[in-house]
Design a protein around this motif. Structure first.
Motif, short mmCIF file in Angstrom:
data_model
loop_
_atom_site.label_atom_id
_atom_site.label_comp_id
_atom_site.label_asym_id
_atom_site.label_seq_id
_atom_site.Cartn_x
_atom_site.Cartn_y
_atom_site.Cartn_z
N ASN A 25 -4.21 -46.73 -66.89
CA ASN A 25 -5.59 -46.71 -67.46
C ASN A 25 -6.27 -48.18 -67.39
O ASN A 25 -7.37 -48.05 -67.42
CB ASN A 25 -5.66 -46.06 -68.84
CG ASN A 25 -6.80 -45.70 -69.46
OD1 ASN A 25 -7.54 -45.04 -68.66
ND2 ASN A 25 -6.89 -46.14 -70.65
N GLY A 29 -8.99 -46.67 -65.39
CA GLY A 29 -9.76 -46.21 -66.40
C GLY A 29 -10.71 -47.45 -66.88
O GLY A 29 -11.95 -47.10 -67.15
N LEU A 237 -3.00 -38.93 -66.21
CA LEU A 237 -4.09 -39.58 -66.59
C LEU A 237 -5.42 -39.02 -66.39
O LEU A 237 -6.41 -38.74 -67.29
CB LEU A 237 -4.54 -41.09 -65.79
CG LEU A 237 -5.53 -41.96 -66.14
CD1 LEU A 237 -5.56 -42.35 -67.71
CD2 LEU A 237 -5.53 -43.33 -65.42
N SER A 242 -9.35 -40.32 -68.23
CA SER A 242 -9.28 -41.56 -67.67
C SER A 242 -10.41 -42.47 -68.45
O SER A 242 -11.52 -42.20 -69.01
CB SER A 242 -9.81 -41.54 -66.13
OG SER A 242 -10.03 -42.72 -65.86
#
Length: 319
Positions: A25, A29, A237, A242
């Motif tokens: 992440n 992300g 994820l 995300s």
């Protein structure tokens, strides 16, 4: 009692995947870095920590019998250094080059794990990895609950740290680079340096997850770090959300639950001689779930929350 022990075991494994998801992440992300070599970074952490903490052996290099925490710290350092090396070579290029490079690194590392017997034990793997609370192994419930407490503590510390970083100027700079690199550069940010920092941090967290997982199980082998692991973590994820650390943790638990339950269902429905072929249905189940989640909530179950600087809110109140 057996159900409690299994639930603790299941959640402990899920928490190790949650650590990996938190690392991904940070890279994807928060920063938009497409890492498809997750398994390699996890594996290098597991093998480094295992080599440093196992008892002395004549079969391979390592066996220094160091404390577990030393192994975890070394795993994080190795993951960060590997990420820095990969990032320095690729982060100035287009995003697809990073994906190709990380996949190649993961495949190369898996081959090293498989063939470098003097370093990794080769296809036979690495055994006798010390386990936290090993004295409790005869008591399955207490052993699994104690390990669950450790992994949950690691996840909590990482979550609080990453939440703080996400709300800091550094975290906002990462999202600015992800959304519009040219605009961020015009504001004086260095996109390459920021990406390199995020990639190294994510790699260190993934390597830590590999070390935690290795010490919980007590044995590692090259087949644990196949590209399938990367697929699993990406699915976790995406399903969780995300860009959201809570989503990364939720997605890890949810997808691992589906993976474990589907495996148990396959073992019940199919005869023993067909279970190896039927195992591919697990991938189909995860793929269908991904499609449903993306149709229902394209940003995941817990999508990223847009944060606004507290200074901006204060300024609006003054006006």
């Amino acid at each position: 009692m057996e159900l409690i022990a299994y639930a603790a075991f299941f959640l402990t494994v899920a928490m190790t995947y949650a650590i990996i998801c938190l690392g991904l992440n940070v890279q994807w992300g928060q920063t938009g870095l497409f890492n498809v070599g997750v398994a390699g970074f996890v594996g290098i952490g597991a093998y480094v920590s295992g080599a440093l903490t196992t008892p002395e052996t004549i079969d391979r290099v390592g066996g220094f019998d160091l404390p577990i925490l030393v192994g975890w710290a070394a795993a994080m350092a190795t993951g960060a250094l590997l990420s820095l090396a990969v990032g320095l070579l690729t982060l100035r290029m287009r995003a697809d080059y990073l994906a190709i490079t990380t996949f190649g690194i993961a495949v190369a590392l898996q081959l090293v794990f498989q063939n470098a017997e003097s370093l990794t034990g080769g296809a036979f793997g690495m055994a006798f990895i010390p386990r936290p609370f090993a004295a409790m192994q005869s008591e399955a419930i207490m052993f699994n609950l104690a390990n669950l407490g450790v992994t949950c503590a690691v996840v909590l510390v990482l979550y609080l740290l990453l939440e703080h970083l996400a709300r800091s100027p550094w975290g906002r700079a990462l999202r600015a680079v992800r959304e519009d690199e040219v605009a961020a550069q015009a504001l004086g940010k260095n996109p390459v340096f920021l990406r390199l920092q995020a990639f190294a941090l994510g790699g260190a967290i993934m390597a830590l997850a590999g070390a935690v997982q290795a010490h919980f199980i007590g044995f590692i082998a090259p087949n644990n770090y196949l590209p399938m692991m990367t697929f699993q973590v990406w699915a976790m994820l995406i399903v969780g959300g995300s860009g959201n650390n809570r989503g990364a943790i939720l997605g890890a638990v949810l997808v691992w639950a589906i993976w474990a339950l589907s495996g148990a269902l396959i073992s019940e429905l199919f005869p023993a001689d067909q279970q190896a072929r039927a195992a591919s249905l697990q991938i189909v189940i995860i793929g269908v779930m991904l499609c449903i989640i993306l149709l229902w909530r394209p940003q995941g179950i817990l999508p990223e929350t847009r944060s606004v600087s507290r200074h901006l809110g204060r300024r609006n109140k003054d006006q």
